[in-house]
Write an enzyme that holds these catalytic residues in place. Structure first.
Site, PDB file in Angstrom:
ATOM      1  N   TYR A   1       0.833  -1.217   0.000  1.00 55.36           N
ATOM      2  CA  TYR A   1       0.000   0.000   0.000  1.00 55.36           C
ATOM      3  C   TYR A   1       0.861   1.258   0.000  1.00 55.36           C
ATOM      4  O   TYR A   1       2.077   1.177   0.170  1.00 55.36           O
ATOM      5  CB  TYR A   1      -0.940   0.000   1.222  1.00 55.36           C
TER       6      TYR A   1
ATOM      7  N   MET B   1      -0.135   2.803   5.653  1.00 53.67           N
ATOM      8  CA  MET B   1      -1.019   2.047   6.538  1.00 53.67           C
ATOM      9  C   MET B   1      -0.945   2.694   7.921  1.00 53.67           C
ATOM     10  O   MET B   1       0.141   2.832   8.493  1.00 53.67           O
ATOM     11  CB  MET B   1      -0.594   0.572   6.581  1.00 53.67           C
ATOM     12  N   GLU B   2      -2.132   3.017   8.442  1.00 55.08           N
ATOM     13  CA  GLU B   2      -2.245   3.867   9.635  1.00 55.08           C
ATOM     14  C   GLU B   2      -2.009   3.125  10.946  1.00 55.08           C
ATOM     15  O   GLU B   2      -2.736   3.337  11.916  1.00 55.08           O
ATOM     16  CB  GLU B   2      -3.642   4.513   9.625  1.00 55.08           C
TER      17      GLU B   2
ATOM     18  N   HIS C   1      -3.042  11.733   5.100  1.00 56.17           N
ATOM     19  CA  HIS C   1      -4.113  10.733   5.111  1.00 56.17           C
ATOM     20  C   HIS C   1      -3.966   9.793   6.308  1.00 56.17           C
ATOM     21  O   HIS C   1      -4.920   9.582   7.069  1.00 56.17           O
ATOM     22  CB  HIS C   1      -4.084   9.961   3.790  1.00 56.17           C
ATOM     23  N   GLU C   2      -2.764   9.260   6.488  1.00 53.51           N
ATOM     24  CA  GLU C   2      -2.564   8.311   7.595  1.00 53.51           C
ATOM     25  C   GLU C   2      -2.702   9.014   8.944  1.00 53.51           C
ATOM     26  O   GLU C   2      -3.211   8.429   9.904  1.00 53.51           O
ATOM     27  CB  GLU C   2      -1.212   7.598   7.474  1.00 53.51           C
TER      28      GLU C   2
ATOM     29  N   HIS D   1      -6.279   9.223   9.902  1.00 58.62           N
ATOM     30  CA  HIS D   1      -6.812   7.958  10.438  1.00 58.62           C
ATOM     31  C   HIS D   1      -6.697   7.887  11.967  1.00 58.62           C
ATOM     32  O   HIS D   1      -7.367   7.071  12.597  1.00 58.62           O
ATOM     33  CB  HIS D   1      -6.075   6.762   9.844  1.00 58.62           C
TER      34      HIS D   1
ATOM     35  N   GLU E   1     -12.434   5.166   5.374  1.00 56.75           N
ATOM     36  CA  GLU E   1     -11.648   5.788   4.303  1.00 56.75           C
ATOM     37  C   GLU E   1     -12.255   7.072   3.737  1.00 56.75           C
ATOM     38  O   GLU E   1     -11.537   8.019   3.447  1.00 56.75           O
ATOM     39  CB  GLU E   1     -11.372   4.768   3.185  1.00 56.75           C
TER      40      GLU E   1
ATOM     41  N   ASP F   1     -10.331  -8.094   0.412  1.00 56.30           N
ATOM     42  CA  ASP F   1      -9.267  -7.787  -0.555  1.00 56.30           C
ATOM     43  C   ASP F   1      -9.810  -7.783  -1.990  1.00 56.30           C
ATOM     44  O   ASP F   1      -9.243  -7.115  -2.858  1.00 56.30           O
ATOM     45  CB  ASP F   1      -8.115  -8.808  -0.467  1.00 56.30           C
TER      46      ASP F   1
ATOM     47  N   TYR G   1     -13.410   5.496  -0.749  1.00 55.06           N
ATOM     48  CA  TYR G   1     -12.568   6.682  -0.539  1.00 55.06           C
ATOM     49  C   TYR G   1     -13.219   7.919  -1.164  1.00 55.06           C
ATOM     50  O   TYR G   1     -13.511   8.900  -0.482  1.00 55.06           O
ATOM     51  CB  TYR G   1     -11.191   6.490  -1.202  1.00 55.06           C
TER      52      TYR G   1
HETATM   53  N1  BES Z   1      -5.858   1.793   5.447  1.00 57.27           N
HETATM   54  C1  BES Z   1      -5.466   2.067   4.121  1.00 57.27           C
HETATM   55  C2  BES Z   1      -4.743   0.918   3.465  1.00 57.27           C
HETATM   56  C3  BES Z   1      -5.527  -0.372   3.398  1.00 57.27           C
HETATM   57  C4  BES Z   1      -6.875  -0.388   3.116  1.00 57.27           C
HETATM   58  C5  BES Z   1      -4.892  -1.561   3.622  1.00 57.27           C
HETATM   59  C6  BES Z   1      -7.572  -1.594   3.076  1.00 57.27           C
HETATM   60  C7  BES Z   1      -5.584  -2.756   3.571  1.00 57.27           C
HETATM   61  C8  BES Z   1      -6.937  -2.772   3.301  1.00 57.27           C
HETATM   62  C9  BES Z   1      -4.597   3.321   4.034  1.00 57.27           C
HETATM   63  O1  BES Z   1      -4.941   4.306   4.942  1.00 57.27           O
HETATM   64  C10 BES Z   1      -4.798   3.932   2.680  1.00 57.27           C
HETATM   65  O2  BES Z   1      -5.903   4.243   2.367  1.00 57.27           O
HETATM   66  N2  BES Z   1      -3.736   4.118   1.922  1.00 57.27           N
HETATM   67  C11 BES Z   1      -3.782   4.770   0.646  1.00 57.27           C
HETATM   68  C12 BES Z   1      -3.385   6.216   0.827  1.00 57.27           C
HETATM   69  C13 BES Z   1      -4.081   7.193  -0.064  1.00 57.27           C
HETATM   70  C14 BES Z   1      -5.567   7.079  -0.122  1.00 57.27           C
HETATM   71  C15 BES Z   1      -3.679   8.621   0.301  1.00 57.27           C
HETATM   72  C16 BES Z   1      -2.837   4.029  -0.281  1.00 57.27           C
HETATM   73  O3  BES Z   1      -2.297   3.005   0.132  1.00 57.27           O
HETATM   74  O4  BES Z   1      -2.642   4.424  -1.419  1.00 57.27           O
HETATM   75 ZN    ZN Z   2      -6.794   5.172   4.446  1.00 55.13          ZN
END
Ligand code: BES
Ligand code: ZN
Length: 614
Positions: free
Chosen positions: A266, A269-270, A294-295, A298, A317, A374, A382
């Site tokens: 990713y 990840m927060e 973004h993180e 969260h 999200e 997944d 989002y």
């Molecule tokens: N929590 C998510 C990553 C995630 C979501 C991992 C679902 C596993 C399952 C993280 O906060 C995220 O959204 N990351 C984005 C950042 C972007 C939207 C600014 C990414 O990975 O691109």
């Molecule tokens: Zn996120």
């Protein structure tokens, strides 16, 4: 699917019968065997008086022995059949005991194929000397690390003691309590005293260094990229303070960043106290730090107030993107905030076109029965989520009304898990239309929450920042490249910001017409795209090349695909190659040769994109 819970279609656990209230991990790592061994102590409270069992999630775990600690008595258990990608249900028989509290010690070990863990050999690291391990548990991979109630509807504190080889550092999503030297290694102790869902447990072990980047922040990475990382994320404290001004106090104590190896799947990840980020954010000019905003966001939306299950993922999200853009708006300008929303909208359009506008996965609230999170992951929660919140904000009278309401919502639901109805009820109570005809009364909740396709209403975003990208795209589109000189110079190109270039390339990609390779060569020269460090630019540029069927660029794409694991880049490029018949077999061969270096979730989803698992 067989045995999954009515409360959470992605979990076997039944916290309504008996609830896990605390987690204490005690594990040691073996890089030779690629496993963790040890035990976990779970405190369990019986919720339903008639219940005589506690149900947990596991995936590929080897359970050795379970005892009730107070009674010092072995506990009987049944490990169910493997159910698809969801793992196996673990049912423990609760022994007879006074009161409703149990202390269960589960001795176990993980599997080398644990889907939430990525093991790297020394040659896959920057330093080449030591192995590396990192986790990625969201959405439902914590069960491959420990037996737990792997549903975000359950939140607990945790502590952990991890022993590791002497040259390596262990980090977790918690406060580092102390480190003890042993004769043959080191013992790391961690405490997370804020209740969190299982998907926020996180661990990384490697030859890691740190630099202080703020009063409550360090950045961690291998030493080869530590200086670059400290530069890129120097603005973290400023982002944190801006987030606090919007959301309220930051409850997690420290905010550290860990820059992972390129196979991290990713962007970010927060993980509480320790955000994980991809090294593809290291653009050298801080142009991609919105991911950190973004993180950070969260820390309230997701980590403090958590979605009850992943059908309500937009509450995590959508809210986070909404706050992320508010942070950007305050640190840059309100025009930039809207510009990022426009970029997000372009991505949402792409996504809805790909999935189909009637696809149930384009709904804000999704049905995950029988569907793995997944497989359901997309931009929809989002961007459609943030669009809805922007719409609600306008309906109630703008940020001066909506932001205090958000703080009230965070305060009311902190340390808890919520579903969409909780949010809707809280909103309606606050902005009760009291029988009067007003904008709040006109909100079509069902259409927004359960309607498929693009959002029913698109806000009138400020388009100032994106104008140069739009103009450039139409000028270049109209340009007759075989008869006229290019309508811009390299200086013109340089005067554009990284985000304006990204947006411009996104528009080129979305153009119905396909540009000639001659035109693209000119574009490459003007924007120096051949040596671009910005991964968002690189993604769009290579996708444009694939759209134009530029064969020479196939090896460039394949090489990048073997370097990075970030799904946001890897999946679209593999899908582009797959669509192009001349490139399809190269893509499949490349994937088959490299899947063993990819993290489980990347290999699994790309395998599906390439139609290999059918
Ligand atoms: N929590 C998510 C990553 C995630 C979501 C991992 C679902 C596993 C399952 C993280 O906060 C995220 O959204 N990351 C984005 C950042 C972007 C939207 C600014 C990414 O990975 O691109
Ligand atoms: Zn996120």
């Amino acid at each position: 699917m067989e045995g999954l819970s009515p409360l959470d279609p992605s979990s076997f656990s039944r916290p309504d019968l008996a609830l896990v209230t605390n987690i204490e991990l005690n594990l040691s790592v073996s890089f030779e065997k690629k496993i963790f061994t040890g035990f976990v102590i779970l405190k369990v409270e019986k919720i339903d008086g008639s219940a005589n069992e506690v149900i947990l999630d596991t995936k590929d775990l080897n359970i050795h022995k379970i005892i009730e600690v107070d009674l010092d008595k072995e506990v009987k258990y049944i490990l169910g059949e493997q159910v698809g990608e969801f793992g196996q249900k673990l049912t423990l028989e609760l022994p007879n005991k006074n009161g409703s509290d149990y202390v269960l010690k589960i001795e176990y070990e993980t599997s080398p194929d644990a889907s939430g863990l990525q093991w790297l050999s020394p040659d896959q690291t920057s330093g080449k000397k030591h192995p590396y391990l990192f986790s990625q548990f969201q959405a439902v991979h914590a069960r491959s690390f420990l037996p737990c109630q792997d549903t975000p509807g359950v939140k607990t504190k945790y502590s952990a003691t991890i022993s590791a080889p002497p040259q390596l550092t262990v980090l977790m999503s918690a406060i580092r309590d102390h480190v003890r030297e042993l004769h043959d290694g080191k013992l790391f102790h961690f405490v997370q005293d804020v209740p969190i869902p299982s998907y926020l447990i996180a661990i990384a072990i490697g030859a890691l260094e740190s630099r202080k980047i703020g009063p409550r922040s360090h950045v961690w990475a291998e030493k080869e990229i530590i200086e670059e990382s400290a530069f890129e994320f120097a603005n973290t404290e400023h982002q944190l303070q801006t987030a606090e001004a919007i959301c309220g106090p930051y409850v997690w104590g420290i905010y550290d960043l860990l820059v992972l190896p390129p196979s991290f799947p990713y962007g970010g990840m927060e993980n509480p106290c320790l955000t994980f980020v991809t090294p593809t954010l290291l653009a050298g000019d801080r142009s991609l730090v919105n991911v950190v905003a973004h993180e950070i966001a969260h820390s309230w939306t997701g980590n403090l107030v958590t979605n009850k299950n992943f059908e309500h993922f937009w509450l995590n999200e959508g809210f986070t993107v909404f706050i992320e853009r508010k942070i950007v708006g305050r640190l840059l300008t309100p025009q930039d905030q809207d510009f990022q929303a426009l970029e997000g909208l372009a991505e949402l359009k792409d996504c809805v076109n790909r999935l189909g506008k009637d696809n149930p996965l384009t709904r804000l609230v999704v049905d995950l029965k029988g569907l793995h999170p997944d497989d359901a992951f997309s931009t929809v929660p989002y961007e459609k989520g943030q669009t809805f919140l922007r719409y609600l904000e306008e309906a109630v009278g703008g940020p001066s009304v909506f932001e205090p309401f958000l703080r009230k919502y965070f305060d009311a639901y902190k340390f808890k898990s919520v579903d969409t109805t909780d949010f809707k009820t809280f909103f309606i109570k606050e902005f009760c239309p009291c029988g009067k005809e007003n904008k709040v009364k006109q909100i079509d909740w069902d259409l927004w929450l359960y309607g498929a396709g693009m959002p029913p209403h698109i806000p009138d975003y400020d388009r100032t920042v994106g104008e140069v990208s739009v103009r450039l795209c139409s000028r270049l589109s109209a340009w007759n490249e075989t008869a006229e000189p290019p309508p811009l110079t390299a200086e013109d190109a340089k005067s554009m910001s990284a985000s304006q270039t990204i947006y411009f390339l996104q528009l080129v990609l979305d153009e119905p017409s396909v540009w000639s390779i001659i035109k693209l060569k000119e574009l490459e020269r003007l924007f120096s795209l051949g040596k671009c460090k910005n991964s968002e630019i690189k993604l769009r540029w290579l996708r444009i090349c694939m759209k134009a069927r530029w064969e020479e660029k196939i090896p460039v794409v394949l090489q990048w695909l073997n370097e990075v694991g970030r799904m946001k880049y890897v999946r679209p490029l593999y899908r582009d190659l797959y669509k192009w018949e001349a490139a399809r077999s190269k893509a499949i061969d490349n994937f088959k040769a490299n899947r063993r270096y990819m993290m489980h979730v990347s290999a699994y989803t790309v395998g599906k994109d390439l139609h290999l698992n059918e």
